[in-house]
Design an enzyme around this catalytic site. Structure first.
Site, PDB file in Angstrom:
ATOM      1  N   GLU A 136       5.516  -8.703  -4.609  1.00  0.00           N
ATOM      2  CA  GLU A 136       5.413 -10.106  -4.482  1.00  0.00           C
ATOM      3  C   GLU A 136       4.660 -10.361  -3.159  1.00  0.00           C
ATOM      4  OE1 GLU A 136       9.692  -9.208  -2.794  1.00  0.00           O
ATOM      5  OE2 GLU A 136       8.144  -8.672  -4.419  1.00  0.00           O
ATOM      6  N   ASP A 149       4.142 -13.236   1.672  1.00  0.00           N
ATOM      7  CA  ASP A 149       5.225 -12.994   0.544  1.00  0.00           C
ATOM      8  C   ASP A 149       6.118 -13.998   0.273  1.00  0.00           C
ATOM      9  OD1 ASP A 149       6.898  -9.877   0.333  1.00  0.00           O
ATOM     10  OD2 ASP A 149       8.140 -11.676   0.362  1.00  0.00           O
ATOM     11  N   ILE A 150       6.471 -13.921  -1.143  1.00  0.00           N
ATOM     12  CA  ILE A 150       7.509 -15.136  -1.698  1.00  0.00           C
ATOM     13  C   ILE A 150       8.622 -14.870  -1.289  1.00  0.00           C
ATOM     14  CG2 ILE A 150       8.278 -16.303  -3.779  1.00  0.00           C
ATOM     15  CD1 ILE A 150       5.588 -15.021  -5.243  1.00  0.00           C
TER      16      ILE A 150
END
Length: 223
Positions: A144, A101-102
């Site tokens: 994301e 996950d960003i």
């Protein structure tokens, strides 16, 4: 004799079309593991029918690919992920799952706009494809969040790959003009896992732990 001959000719014309119709009905079912339509054997002795089948096959293959591909990043999508992980569990093939996950992606969108945010997602997808091996599988899981399935590898080997990805992302300038960071969580499939949700939930728990402990890190799930 005329009726019999007419029935035979009619069967040769309609049989491949009926077969294609049955396949198309099955292909749109939810979570259907759609095989390539090119693998379906169809015989037609009339040229126009053969050409029709050829064009339908080509268009159907394009639609099948689009149904399993994320339009933004070009990676496989959530539907493909669900099918692939279920198939591995059904066949009891060992694998490890990496969820990524960003970090602070909302801030990227807020400060630079959603178009730049899309560029960041594509940037991450390209780095993922550079880092993984040929047999590894990459997906855009949603938003994301991304996923990598590593077949025949344990958690420690998955951790090594995840760290290579994390470090390369942290050292490579992104579309926002500076590097971004990602957090990752890892779990593995066990034979007692009859549902993919159990493997996914463990990887998500490990990912949350990475976020909780400061982000920009990789965590292996521990019971």
């Amino acid at each position: 004799m005329v009726l019999v001959l007419g029935w035979i000719i009619s069967s040769h014309i309609t049989s491949p079309i009926n077969k294609l119709a049955r396949f198309s009905e099955e292909a749109i079912l939810p979570n259907k593991d759609t095989k390539s339509i090119r693998l379906i054997e169809m015989r037609a002795y009339i040229y126009e029918v053969r050409q029709l089948l050829k064009h339908i096959q080509e268009h159907f293959q394009v639609l099948t690919n689009q149904a399993h591909q994320d339009g933004l990043t070009g990676l496989a999508n959530r539907r493909a992920f669900d099918q692939d992980i279920q198939k591995l569990i059904d066949q009891q093939i060992p694998f490890s799952l990496i969820m990524a996950d960003i970090d602070h992606f909302k801030e990227v969108n807020d400060e630079h706009g959603h178009l730049v945010g899309d560029d960041v997602l594509r940037f991450l997808a390209s780095i993922m494809l550079d880092v993984i091996r040929g047999e590894d599988l990459c997906y855009r899981y949603g938003g994301e969040e991304f996923a990598i399935i590593i077949k025949e590898k344990n958690e420690e080997e998955a951790f090594a790959l995840a760290e290579r990805l994390r470090i390369k992302i942290a050292e490579t300038p992104s579309p926002i003009g500076k590097a971004i960071n990602i957090s990752l969580g890892i779990s593995s499939y066990y034979k007692k896992d009859q549902l993919p949700e159990r493997v996914i939930k463990r990887a998500d728990t490990a990912l949350y732990q990475s976020k909780h402990n400061g982000r920009n890190r990789t965590t292996i799930y521990r019971s």
